[in-house]
Design an enzyme around this catalytic site. Structure first.
Site, PDB file in Angstrom:
ATOM      1  N   ARG A  36      21.355  63.163  55.699  1.00 57.65           N
ATOM      2  CA  ARG A  36      20.680  61.853  55.707  1.00 57.65           C
ATOM      3  C   ARG A  36      19.820  61.660  54.458  1.00 57.65           C
ATOM      4  O   ARG A  36      19.696  60.543  53.959  1.00 57.65           O
ATOM      5  CB  ARG A  36      19.828  61.714  56.958  1.00 57.65           C
ATOM      6  N   LYS A 198      31.930  59.384  78.057  1.00 61.46           N
ATOM      7  CA  LYS A 198      31.749  58.329  79.057  1.00 61.46           C
ATOM      8  C   LYS A 198      32.403  56.995  78.720  1.00 61.46           C
ATOM      9  O   LYS A 198      32.303  56.507  77.599  1.00 61.46           O
ATOM     10  CB  LYS A 198      30.247  58.093  79.247  1.00 61.46           C
ATOM     11  N   GLY A 352      27.755  59.994  65.272  1.00 66.43           N
ATOM     12  CA  GLY A 352      27.695  60.872  66.439  1.00 66.43           C
ATOM     13  C   GLY A 352      28.728  61.976  66.380  1.00 66.43           C
ATOM     14  O   GLY A 352      29.012  62.526  65.314  1.00 66.43           O
TER      15      GLY A 352
HETATM   16  P1  AMP Z   1      30.184  60.952  73.325  1.00 65.54           P
HETATM   17  O1  AMP Z   1      28.785  61.356  73.020  1.00 65.54           O
HETATM   18  O2  AMP Z   1      30.315  60.006  74.457  1.00 65.54           O
HETATM   19  O3  AMP Z   1      30.976  60.557  72.098  1.00 65.54           O
HETATM   20  O4  AMP Z   1      30.876  62.253  73.893  1.00 65.54           O
HETATM   21  C1  AMP Z   1      31.038  63.404  73.141  1.00 65.54           C
HETATM   22  C2  AMP Z   1      31.147  64.547  74.059  1.00 65.54           C
HETATM   23  O5  AMP Z   1      32.212  64.332  74.958  1.00 65.54           O
HETATM   24  C3  AMP Z   1      31.426  65.844  73.358  1.00 65.54           C
HETATM   25  O6  AMP Z   1      30.353  66.721  73.526  1.00 65.54           O
HETATM   26  C4  AMP Z   1      32.667  66.368  74.074  1.00 65.54           C
HETATM   27  O7  AMP Z   1      32.593  67.741  74.369  1.00 65.54           O
HETATM   28  C5  AMP Z   1      32.669  65.574  75.360  1.00 65.54           C
HETATM   29  N1  AMP Z   1      34.009  65.505  75.930  1.00 65.54           N
HETATM   30  C6  AMP Z   1      35.125  65.080  75.349  1.00 65.54           C
HETATM   31  N2  AMP Z   1      36.188  65.240  76.162  1.00 65.54           N
HETATM   32  C7  AMP Z   1      35.721  65.794  77.300  1.00 65.54           C
HETATM   33  C8  AMP Z   1      36.327  66.227  78.516  1.00 65.54           C
HETATM   34  N3  AMP Z   1      37.644  66.116  78.690  1.00 65.54           N
HETATM   35  N4  AMP Z   1      35.541  66.747  79.472  1.00 65.54           N
HETATM   36  C9  AMP Z   1      34.226  66.866  79.262  1.00 65.54           C
HETATM   37  N5  AMP Z   1      33.579  66.483  78.144  1.00 65.54           N
HETATM   38  C10 AMP Z   1      34.329  65.952  77.168  1.00 65.54           C
END
Ligand code: AMP
Length: 395
Positions: A36, A198, A352
């Site tokens: 950053r 999510k 992210g």
């Molecule tokens: P986000 O912050 O919503 O972009 O989610 C990222 C996180 O989703 C990462 O830490 C991944 O490990 C998790 N993730 C991705 N696929 C899966 C899955 N099939 N089961 C559980 N966690 C997941």
């Protein structure tokens, strides 16, 4: 179109630049990731070259409106000064008489850094009094912190009401230009890849892009809520049960539109949430009751990669699986590689985890644009107005 620093005269002007110095520090107060800080250099160097007097402002962590030494920006000033190759004066407070004196006595081309803006309660409350106090320090407000542009705080938005000139720095201009063009007039095929844990984080993005994208490719933990909506057995996979109805609606809406809304045809399942788990790839339509989905399968990877290969614009937000565990990182790796290999396409990776993944996997330099904001880039893709950009002067 918003004005940027190249549209105004900054010579001799006190420019308050809202930067994103929210960097990780170790116990010895060393900056452990200076991405950053490096990202801020073009704007600061430009202002130095043009003879501006530069007052940097940022938050660091969550001190919740009170001074806490562990959240002081003083160690960041030391690291930034080394990267800039110039002294950076550290203010002992955020606003107030001594800070004002320091700002007023800056020579052209000199740089100072205010203390953590979140040491003041008025920052997150977007308080008018605090916004005015910040505004009194400067003649020009420059916002270059895309990562906080979706927040209406005093230093990210409120201040602009009280400064006659409010413009963007290079980081924000680039984010708006590249993502703005992808949304308003993308070269086609336009492919959107969404993953991550999510569905609820991505609903707005899906809704906004259903009308715009040619393909929406789904992966990651969010896929299982859609599987549930289709009546598939999902075993012990993560699922937002309260979003299943909404997932049904989104699938139905996608069918009405001309977009190809695609879910993983195969899934890598594991017997527990661990890299040491037993795992196998299988058809997505019926996962064993005692197994959980951890990644997209190889067939899905090849289908998605073939689509990415032909794309002219790609926006990607969210990993395809639990990429932090090597056995479940293949889907995310394959997508990152396909995107890096397509040199004909404008590729945009949201901030992210997906940004961390492409960086960690060594593909960052081959991506057209890796966004500096996680939440901010999602809100931008949702088509929402970001207060930190909305507050700037129009061209
Ligand atoms: P986000 O912050 O919503 O972009 O989610 C990222 C996180 O989703 C990462 O830490 C991944 O490990 C998790 N993730 C991705 N696929 C899966 C899955 N099939 N089961 C559980 N966690 C997941």
């Amino acid at each position: 179109m918003k004005k940027s620093i190249t549209d105004i005269d900054v010579f001799g002007k006190r420019c308050l630049v809202r930067v994103d110095f929210n960097v990780p520090l170790d116990e010895q107060k060393n900056v452990t990731d200076n991405t950053r800080l490096l990202g801020t250099l073009p704007t600061v160097n430009y202002l130095i070259e043009k003879g501006a007097r530069i007052i940097l402002a940022s938050h660091l962590g969550r001190p919740k409106g009170v001074y806490k030494e562990e959240f002081s920006l003083a160690p960041v000033a030391v690291t930034f000064s080394k990267l800039l190759g110039k002294p950076v004066k550290m203010a002992e407070d955020v606003v107030g008489e001594s800070v004002k004196q320091m700002a007023d006595s800056l020579e052209n081309g000199e740089v100072m850094l205010l203390e953590n803006t979140r040491f003041v309660k008025g920052e997150e409350a977007n308080d008018d009094e605090f916004s005015k106090q910040l505004a009194e320090l400067c003649d020009v407000y420059v916002n270059d912190a895309f990562g906080t542009a979706h927040r209406a705080h005093a230093s990210t938005a409120g201040i602009a009401k009280y400064v006659p000139v409010a413009v963007s720095g290079f980081l924000i201009s680039r984010e708006v230009e590249i993502m703005g063009k992808a949304l308003s007039s993308p070269e086609r095929p336009f492919v959107v890849i969404l993953g991550g844990a999510k569905v609820s984080d991505k609903i707005g993005v899906i809704k906004n892009l259903l009308d715009k994208a040619d393909y929406i490719l789904i992966g990651g933990g969010m896929a299982y809520t859609f599987f549930k909506a289709l009546g598939y057995e999902i075993g012990t996979s993560i699922c937002e049960f309260e979003k299943v109805e909404l997932a049904k609606e989104l699938i139905a809406k996608a069918r009405e539109k001309s977009v190809n809304f695609m879910l993983p045809v195969d899934t890598v399942v594991a017997d527990r949430f661990s890299n040491d788990a037993h795992f196998t790839a299988m058809d997505s339509s019926g996962l064993p009751t005692d197994m959980m989905g951890m990644d997209i399968g190889p067939l899905t990877s090849s289908v998605y990669c073939a689509i990415i290969k032909k794309a002219k614009t790609v926006i990607w937000n969210g990993p395809m699986g639990v990429f932090e565990m090597s056995n479940f990182s293949h889907g995310t790796y394959n997508i990152a590689k396909a995107l890096a290999d397509n040199t004909e396409c404008v590729s945009i990776v949201g901030g992210g985890d997906s940004a961390a993944a492409v960086t960690q996997m060594g593909f960052k330099n081959k991506i057209t644009h890796v966004s500096t904001g996680g939440g901010a880039s999602l809100e931008f893709l949702e088509g929402l107005v970001l207060p930190g950009i909305d507050c700037l002067n129009n061209k």
